[in-house]
Structures are given as C-alpha cells and as structure tokens.
Design a protein around this motif. Structure first.
Motif, PDB file in Angstrom:
ATOM      1  N   ALA A 123      -2.221  -9.144   3.592  1.00  0.00           N
ATOM      2  CA  ALA A 123      -3.520  -9.073   2.921  1.00  0.00           C
ATOM      3  C   ALA A 123      -4.343  -7.899   3.426  1.00  0.00           C
ATOM      4  O   ALA A 123      -5.150  -7.320   2.686  1.00  0.00           O
ATOM      5  N   LEU A 124      -4.146  -7.531   4.687  1.00  0.00           N
ATOM      6  CA  LEU A 124      -4.897  -6.441   5.298  1.00  0.00           C
ATOM      7  C   LEU A 124      -4.374  -5.072   4.869  1.00  0.00           C
ATOM      8  O   LEU A 124      -5.057  -4.061   5.038  1.00  0.00           O
ATOM      9  N   GLY A 125      -3.174  -5.033   4.296  1.00  0.00           N
ATOM     10  CA  GLY A 125      -2.484  -3.781   4.004  1.00  0.00           C
ATOM     11  C   GLY A 125      -3.322  -2.699   3.358  1.00  0.00           C
ATOM     12  O   GLY A 125      -3.482  -1.602   3.918  1.00  0.00           O
ATOM     13  N   PRO A 126      -3.907  -2.905   2.170  1.00  0.00           N
ATOM     14  CA  PRO A 126      -4.654  -1.827   1.505  1.00  0.00           C
ATOM     15  C   PRO A 126      -5.872  -1.352   2.286  1.00  0.00           C
ATOM     16  O   PRO A 126      -6.358  -0.245   2.049  1.00  0.00           O
ATOM     17  N   ASP A 127      -6.393  -2.187   3.209  1.00  0.00           N
ATOM     18  CA  ASP A 127      -7.555  -1.784   4.001  1.00  0.00           C
ATOM     19  C   ASP A 127      -7.164  -0.886   5.168  1.00  0.00           C
ATOM     20  O   ASP A 127      -8.036  -0.219   5.745  1.00  0.00           O
ATOM     21  N   LEU A 128      -5.887  -0.888   5.528  1.00  0.00           N
ATOM     22  CA  LEU A 128      -5.414  -0.036   6.615  1.00  0.00           C
ATOM     23  C   LEU A 128      -4.660   1.194   6.108  1.00  0.00           C
ATOM     24  O   LEU A 128      -4.638   2.224   6.781  1.00  0.00           O
ATOM     25  N   LEU A 131      -0.663   1.680   0.281  1.00  0.00           N
ATOM     26  CA  LEU A 131      -0.153   0.369  -0.099  1.00  0.00           C
ATOM     27  C   LEU A 131      -0.801  -0.156  -1.375  1.00  0.00           C
ATOM     28  O   LEU A 131      -0.272  -1.083  -1.996  1.00  0.00           O
ATOM     29  N   GLU A 132      -1.933   0.418  -1.761  1.00  0.00           N
ATOM     30  CA  GLU A 132      -2.520   0.008  -3.040  1.00  0.00           C
ATOM     31  C   GLU A 132      -1.543   0.272  -4.178  1.00  0.00           C
ATOM     32  O   GLU A 132      -1.304  -0.594  -5.030  1.00  0.00           O
ATOM     33  N   ASN A 133      -1.005   1.490  -4.186  1.00  0.00           N
ATOM     34  CA  ASN A 133      -0.063   1.835  -5.245  1.00  0.00           C
ATOM     35  C   ASN A 133       1.219   1.020  -5.135  1.00  0.00           C
ATOM     36  O   ASN A 133       1.790   0.594  -6.141  1.00  0.00           O
ATOM     37  N   ALA A 134       1.665   0.799  -3.880  1.00  0.00           N
ATOM     38  CA  ALA A 134       2.895   0.020  -3.702  1.00  0.00           C
ATOM     39  C   ALA A 134       2.709  -1.407  -4.203  1.00  0.00           C
ATOM     40  O   ALA A 134       3.588  -1.968  -4.876  1.00  0.00           O
ATOM     41  N   TYR A 135       1.565  -1.998  -3.886  1.00  0.00           N
ATOM     42  CA  TYR A 135       1.311  -3.366  -4.348  1.00  0.00           C
ATOM     43  C   TYR A 135       1.198  -3.403  -5.874  1.00  0.00           C
ATOM     44  O   TYR A 135       1.658  -4.346  -6.529  1.00  0.00           O
ATOM     45  N   GLY A 136       0.548  -2.369  -6.460  1.00  0.00           N
ATOM     46  CA  GLY A 136       0.472  -2.309  -7.915  1.00  0.00           C
ATOM     47  C   GLY A 136       1.850  -2.216  -8.540  1.00  0.00           C
ATOM     48  O   GLY A 136       2.125  -2.852  -9.572  1.00  0.00           O
ATOM     49  N   TYR A 137       2.718  -1.426  -7.916  1.00  0.00           N
ATOM     50  CA  TYR A 137       4.089  -1.296  -8.427  1.00  0.00           C
ATOM     51  C   TYR A 137       4.830  -2.624  -8.334  1.00  0.00           C
ATOM     52  O   TYR A 137       5.498  -3.050  -9.282  1.00  0.00           O
ATOM     53  N   ASP A 150       3.878  -4.958 -10.832  1.00  0.00           N
ATOM     54  CA  ASP A 150       4.093  -4.456 -12.188  1.00  0.00           C
ATOM     55  C   ASP A 150       2.766  -4.426 -12.951  1.00  0.00           C
ATOM     56  O   ASP A 150       2.702  -4.711 -14.142  1.00  0.00           O
ATOM     57  N   ASP A 151       1.707  -4.096 -12.210  1.00  0.00           N
ATOM     58  CA  ASP A 151       0.377  -4.036 -12.808  1.00  0.00           C
ATOM     59  C   ASP A 151      -0.455  -3.105 -11.933  1.00  0.00           C
ATOM     60  O   ASP A 151      -0.822  -3.448 -10.807  1.00  0.00           O
ATOM     61  N   VAL A 152      -0.727  -1.896 -12.442  1.00  0.00           N
ATOM     62  CA  VAL A 152      -1.401  -0.894 -11.616  1.00  0.00           C
ATOM     63  C   VAL A 152      -2.833  -1.285 -11.277  1.00  0.00           C
ATOM     64  O   VAL A 152      -3.455  -0.683 -10.404  1.00  0.00           O
ATOM     65  N   THR A 153      -3.390  -2.264 -11.981  1.00  0.00           N
ATOM     66  CA  THR A 153      -4.768  -2.671 -11.694  1.00  0.00           C
ATOM     67  C   THR A 153      -4.854  -3.669 -10.555  1.00  0.00           C
ATOM     68  O   THR A 153      -5.948  -3.941 -10.059  1.00  0.00           O
ATOM     69  N   ARG A 154      -3.730  -4.229 -10.138  1.00  0.00           N
ATOM     70  CA  ARG A 154      -3.734  -5.247  -9.073  1.00  0.00           C
ATOM     71  C   ARG A 154      -3.286  -4.587  -7.778  1.00  0.00           C
ATOM     72  O   ARG A 154      -2.107  -4.516  -7.462  1.00  0.00           O
ATOM     73  N   ARG A 155      -4.270  -4.099  -7.010  1.00  0.00           N
ATOM     74  CA  ARG A 155      -3.986  -3.284  -5.837  1.00  0.00           C
ATOM     75  C   ARG A 155      -4.094  -4.060  -4.534  1.00  0.00           C
ATOM     76  O   ARG A 155      -3.927  -3.497  -3.472  1.00  0.00           O
ATOM     77  N   ARG A 156      -4.406  -5.324  -4.612  1.00  0.00           N
ATOM     78  CA  ARG A 156      -4.376  -6.189  -3.433  1.00  0.00           C
ATOM     79  C   ARG A 156      -3.207  -7.149  -3.561  1.00  0.00           C
ATOM     80  O   ARG A 156      -2.779  -7.487  -4.666  1.00  0.00           O
ATOM     81  N   ALA A 157      -2.725  -7.590  -2.423  1.00  0.00           N
ATOM     82  CA  ALA A 157      -1.591  -8.515  -2.431  1.00  0.00           C
ATOM     83  C   ALA A 157      -2.013  -9.833  -3.069  1.00  0.00           C
ATOM     84  O   ALA A 157      -3.146 -10.298  -2.907  1.00  0.00           O
ATOM     85  N   SER A 158      -1.093 -10.432  -3.785  1.00  0.00           N
ATOM     86  CA  SER A 158      -1.300 -11.759  -4.345  1.00  0.00           C
ATOM     87  C   SER A 158      -0.562 -12.775  -3.477  1.00  0.00           C
ATOM     88  O   SER A 158       0.195 -12.419  -2.559  1.00  0.00           O
ATOM     89  N   ILE A 159      -0.786 -14.057  -3.771  1.00  0.00           N
ATOM     90  CA  ILE A 159      -0.072 -15.091  -3.030  1.00  0.00           C
ATOM     91  C   ILE A 159       1.428 -14.927  -3.217  1.00  0.00           C
ATOM     92  O   ILE A 159       2.212 -15.004  -2.249  1.00  0.00           O
ATOM     93  N   GLY A 160       1.859 -14.672  -4.446  1.00  0.00           N
ATOM     94  CA  GLY A 160       3.292 -14.519  -4.706  1.00  0.00           C
ATOM     95  C   GLY A 160       3.884 -13.337  -3.963  1.00  0.00           C
ATOM     96  O   GLY A 160       4.970 -13.438  -3.374  1.00  0.00           O
TER      97      GLY A 160
END
Length: 670
Positions: free
Chosen positions: A115-120, A124-130, A133-143
């Motif tokens: 969960a801390l990833g994009p803040d450090l 990782l924002e782009n990696a999480y979006g990839y 499969d949704d470029v607008t979701r840049r934070r980690a989800s539960i899944g």
C-alpha cells in the motif's frame, strides 16, 4: 553526521531494503502479466478491452502469483538477520517497532509495504495501473495486494487482514477506500503521518496538534506507581485528578521511569464538532509508532460531551494513562483500570497563594517573563501573579462573574478587630499547605484543604468589598456566583448546577464569592411535604460538597440567623461586619468625597456623620447622588445637595425624614 542521523538512516535503510523486495515481486508480476498479454506495448492498455482479451480473461485458469524465488528468499533472510543484529545493538528500526506495537504479522507488513508503494516510488503508480489493467487506478487494491503477497483472491486468512478489526485497518495504518466498489478492487492508502514516521519524521499528527500538551517530569514527584504498573504490562491506568494534584507530572514521571517516550494530550479544548473517534485512533497510532505511552488529560470534558468516546481511547493498541476527576465508569473500557491518586505537589511562586502544578508553574513563569520583557521591566511578583492567573481554566467564567480586584486594605473602614480577622483569613489561605500537609494537621479523610469564610452583617457594611480586598491581597481573581443561575425549581437541578460550579472552581486559583448565601445555605426545615424533603437534600449536598472543596470560598449574608448550624460548624472563619460608628462614618464620608470634588464652605461632614446612622454602602450612594446634583448645579458640592441625596436614600430604605435627625436642614426634605 550525528548519532541521531545515523540511527534514522539505519531505520530507513531497513525500510528501503524491504521495499526493494517488494519491487522485485512487482517486476515478477508485471513480467508474468506481459507474458500473457498479446499486446503488451499497447499505449491504450487499460482504457478498453478487446474481444480476445475478454475471452482470455474468462478462460485463464492459472493463478497470478508472484512467488519468491530462492535468491529473493535468501535475501529476505539475510536482511532480517541484519535487522536482528541492529536491534540487539540498541538501534530502533521503525518498521519493526510498529510491527510489535500493533501486533502485525509478516503478511501485514507485506501488505503495508504494498500500500505504501506509490508514496515511496512514483514508478509504482504506472506498474500498479498496468497490473490493474486500468491506468486510472494507481494505488494498490486488495486483490493486487493479495497477489503481490503470494496469495490467491480466495485466501480467507489474507482477506481477513483487510477487515475493520484487522490490526492494519483498526489502527488506521492502512485505509481501505471506496467501500462501494467490489471487494478486491477497493484501493488501499497509507495515511501521510504513517509514511512520514516510517521515513524518520516525528512531526505531530495534524489531527492531534490542537490537543498536544507539555508534560513536565518533575524530579520532585515519585512516579514509581505508574512506572511499576507499566513494567508489569498494565495497559490502562486512571489517575483521579483534583486541585493541587500534579497528575500530568505524576504520569510523565512514571512514563520516564518506565523508559518510554510520552505522547501527552489535553482534551480540555475539545470543540463540539471534533471527531472523538478519529482523535483517539490518531493518538493510538501515533503512540504506537513512536513506542510511546499515551497520556490523556482533561477526560472530564470528553465525559460531559460523549461518554462513549472514552472507549475509543481505552481500546487503543498500547498503554494509556487517563486523567480525570470523575469516578471511573466500568462502561468506559472492556476491563478495569488501575486507579491511582496522584500526590499533592503544588508549587508556590515567590510566596503567592496560587497552587500550581509543575507544568502550570513553568507556563506561568514563561508568561511572566514575556510580559516583563514586553514592558521593559524586570520580572516582579505582579508579573508572576498575572502569569499564574492565565493558567486558570475558563469554564468557571461561564457560570460566574470574574472580578479583577482593584480595592486594597486602605479602602476598608472597619474596626481593628474585624480587619485583623480578615488578615487571619489571608494567612490561613497562604499557609494551608504548610500547616495541613507539612506539619501534619490535615483534617480527617474526606475533607479538602479549602478555606471557607462567612461574612455576616447588615447590607452595606462592606462584606463584598472585604471579599474583593482579600482576593486582591492574594493576587487572585474573584468569581461572583450568580445564585439566580444556581437555584432551580426542578428537583435535582440545583445540585447539578452547584456541582458544575465546584468542579470548575477546582480548576482555578481564585476566590469564590456566594453573595446572599442564605438563599442556598439556609436552615433545613421540618419535613412536612416532598418540597421540604428535597430542599433539605439540596442543603445537605451543598454541605458535603463544600467539605471536599479545595479552594477558597467566601459567603456573605445579611441574616446570620438563617444559616444552617451544620454549615456554621464547617466554616473556617466567621467575620461579623458591624454598622459603622460616628468616627468610622466620618472617615467613610471623607473617602467617598475625594479632594477632586469641589466643595462649598457650608459642607459639614461632621454633622452628616453624627446625625445619620447609616451603613457604608448607603453613605456611598448618598455621596454619588450628591455629586451628580453638584455636577448639574455649577459643579460645586453643597450641603443642600448632600441633604437632598440623604432624604432620597431614607425614602429608599423606608425611613422617615424626621427633624430630630435632619435638624436645621429638615425643610429641604419635608
């Protein structure tokens, strides 16, 4: 580089090393996803889904796990071994300290890092979006967090870590946002104060900043009861606060003896719209992250506003010390607290009558120094008294009229015996700590160290003025109780009003004045109906509450015979104010007709003092009325103005203007 900087650097190094392991898992997950994606370089990926992608997603049976390879597992083992060595050497690793404070398991730490990833690392924002499969979701989800931690979306243990009672969510280390979304797609966020702390910033949480307070661990206080309780693992301690008790210093001294830092809050400034649960959660989180003991003063304010809110503090993750004057309510916590009575440790500033805790004394000295420097003066007793008055709580001013004394001993015209009694009251107030505690003359259990004086005498004999002079001699403010706001026709309301007044009075250094006190301290009567019974209950309650009062109370009455005998036995000083004799009346006339007031040659103050047997208050009324007549008549006070003003005062009193008193001036009032 200082030692502190080096320690913080090691803590950050451990965090970033753990974070590197996460990045490895992310790279593995991205590589696996690319291997399954027929168009990995599509720049519009995540904005649409083709028919082939939809069929592939539905047909895919392979779990998307990011298992650690042998090299990563070995690197993790070496890292944890290094961390063990650093902690054994006394180095604090903040991530590990947080894990112990909040009972986090290894999976919780991994989720926190995900969960801390994009803040450090913004990459990782782009990696999480990839991966979403949704470029607008840049934070980690539960899944995604479950996937990066090597778990399937169906893992019950993993899903349970995101429940409201899980340690991450319950302590607000990780917040699950957008609850309206499907469970696995709900985004995760680490609050900024948590991120700042893990990166070495110990700045205050903005939620707690309005309530932060200093806690002075005075060497004069023995805090061993608190430190022993904390050493034994007792997580909830309640200190029963009272006037003169150095509760906050007692707690600070105990926490210091326990070897832990302290996070001290004062809830006395709670606003009606403050979110108590959010404040409690932020306080527990901040204390846990710092490895501190949470000390919360001003619990009475919280109890008055929201008794259930106390549970939010007692259910915190770490040890908590609460300070309040109310008796402990079992509904405030799951288990019983250790209840302690802090010692009476008050400090006197250069012989002033203020009873201050060490924190209050320090703040008073700072305020006095600021005031003196602003005026270009040396710190004096007057500056210290003003600084001490600033430490008074403001709650009593909502229930009483605060009067800053301006009268002095020279303003009193009383027999020497009465003046001597007033000086004795001042000495009793100044030296009560020495006599009652230092010399061991404290009264029986249940009785406070307060001083109660009754001023009895006819109206206008100087009782209220004497109370003001007494307060001024002690450099204290006077609080005049409005009895109209106390006495209530509804059963039980008068006692509630009185209790509220005394509780607020316990928090101030001042003189409490009950004018016309026989209205509430009157004699108990024989019970003939329900009204008599409840009226007697009010008097009985007031007598008991006065005994527990640790402050200074002065009561005035015109009808001493109406005061209940049980109360008379409990007062410390009874001062009778007689009507002035001729010599005293002449002196009063001179005081009330100052030299600045022009007088005609016919003004005969000796005649006024000899002929009119009136109290000092009546003489003042006559002097003021005559001065207004003089102002309207050429600006000179004449005997005629004094006689006419005297006639009007007689009529107010219901007395006749007879020739035997007014003599040759009777025609002016006949």
């Amino acid at each position: 580089m200082t030692a502190d900087t080096y320690v913080v650097g090691l803590s950050e190094s451990y965090l970033l090393a753990r974070f590197d392991l996460l990045r490895t898992r992310v790279r593995q997950a991205v590589a696996r996803r690319q291997a399954q994606d027929p168009q990995p370089d599509d720049r519009f990926r995540g904005l649409y889904i083709t028919d082939d992608q939809a069929l592939r997603l539905l047909d895919d049976r392979e779990p998307l796990l990011a298992d650690e390879d042998a090299d990563a597992a070995e690197e993790r083992e070496l890292l944890e071994r290094w961390a063990d060595q650093q902690e054994a050497a006394g180095i604090t690793l903040r991530l590990r300290r947080a894990a112990r404070a909040f009972d986090l398991v290894a999976l919780d730490i991994d989720i926190l890092l995900v969960a801390l990833g994009p803040d450090l690392d913004p990459r990782l924002e782009n990696a999480y979006g990839y991966l979403h499969d949704d470029v607008t979701r840049r934070r980690a989800s539960i899944g995604l967090a479950l996937e990066l931690c090597g778990l399937t979306p169906y893992d019950a243990i993993g899903r349970n870590r995101f429940e409201p009672d899980g340690p991450l969510v319950a302590n607000r280390l990780v917040e699950v946002e957008e609850p309206e979304r499907p469970y696995l797609t709900r985004p995760l966020r680490v609050p900024d104060p948590v991120t700042r702390h893990l990166l070495g910033d110990d700045g205050p949480d903005p939620v707690l900043a309005p309530f932060a307070t200093d806690a002075l661990a005075s060497a004069a206080i023995d805090g061993s009861p608190v430190s022993h309780a904390l050493d034994l693992g007792m997580g909830l301690i309640y200190l029963r606060d009272r006037t003169g008790a150095a509760s906050l210093s007692f707690a600070a001294r105990g926490v210091e003896g326990h070897g832990a830092p302290i996070l001290a809050l004062d809830l006395g400034t709670l606003a009606p719209d403050d979110d108590v649960v959010a404040i409690a959660k932020a306080a527990g989180r901040q204390a846990g992250l710092r490895g501190a003991v949470l000390v919360v003063a001003g619990l009475d304010t919280l109890v008055e506003r929201d008794r259930a809110g106390v549970r939010a503090f007692t259910d915190g993750p770490g040890p908590v010390v609460l300070i309040g004057s109310a008796s402990w309510d079992p509904s405030w916590s799951h288990g019983p607290p250790l209840v302690l009575d802090p010692p009476d440790v008050t400090e006197l500033l250069d012989g002033l009558a203020f009873r201050l805790t060490p924190e209050q004394a320090r703040r008073a000295e700072v305020a006095a120094d600021q005031q003196a420097r602003a005026n270009g003066e040396q710190v004096s007793v007057q500056h210290l008294a003003a600084g001490a008055r600033l430490q008074n709580a403001g709650g009593l001013e909502r229930l009483a009229l605060r009067v800053a004394p301006t009268a002095g001993w020279s303003d009193l015209v009383l027999p020497d015996e009465v003046t001597e009694q007033l000086h004795e009251v001042v000495h009793r107030i100044r030296h009560r700590d020495l006599v009652l505690d230092g010399w061991g003359l404290r009264r029986s259990a249940g009785k406070g160290k307060g001083v109660t004086a009754l001023f009895a005498g006819d109206s206008g004999t100087g009782k209220t003025l004497a109370a003001e002079v007494l307060a001024g001699a002690l450099d204290l403010d006077m609080y005049v109780i409005d009895l109209a706001s106390v006495v209530d026709k509804y059963i039980g309301e008068t006692e509630k009003n009185l209790d509220r007044i005394f509780r607020e009075a316990d928090r101030v250094n001042g003189v409490l004045l009950f004018d016309e006190a026989d209205a509430i301290f009157g004699k108990r009567s024989e019970v003939q109906d329900a009204r008599d019974r409840y009226a007697n209950v009010e008097v009985a309650y007031l007598l008991q509450r006065m005994e527990r009062f640790d402050g200074t109370a002065i009561l005035t009455t015109n009808l001493r015979a109406n005061i209940d005998e049980a109360f008379l036995r409990r007062i410390d000083a009874l001062v009778d104010f007689p009507l002035p004799d001729e010599d005293m009346r002449l002196l009063i006339w001179e005081r009330h007709l100052p030299p600045a007031l022009p007088r005609a040659d016919d003004v005969d103050l000796t005649f006024m003092a000899t002929s009119f047997d009136l109290a000092g208050g009546n003489l003042r009324n006559i002097a003021v009325a005559a001065a207004f007549l003089a102002a309207a008549d050429h600006g000179v006070l004449t005997m005629e103005a004094l006689i006419r003003a005297t006639g009007r005062e007689y009529r107010k009193l219901g007395r006749l203007c007879v020739p035997s008193e007014f003599g040759p001036y009777h025609h002016l009032v006949s």
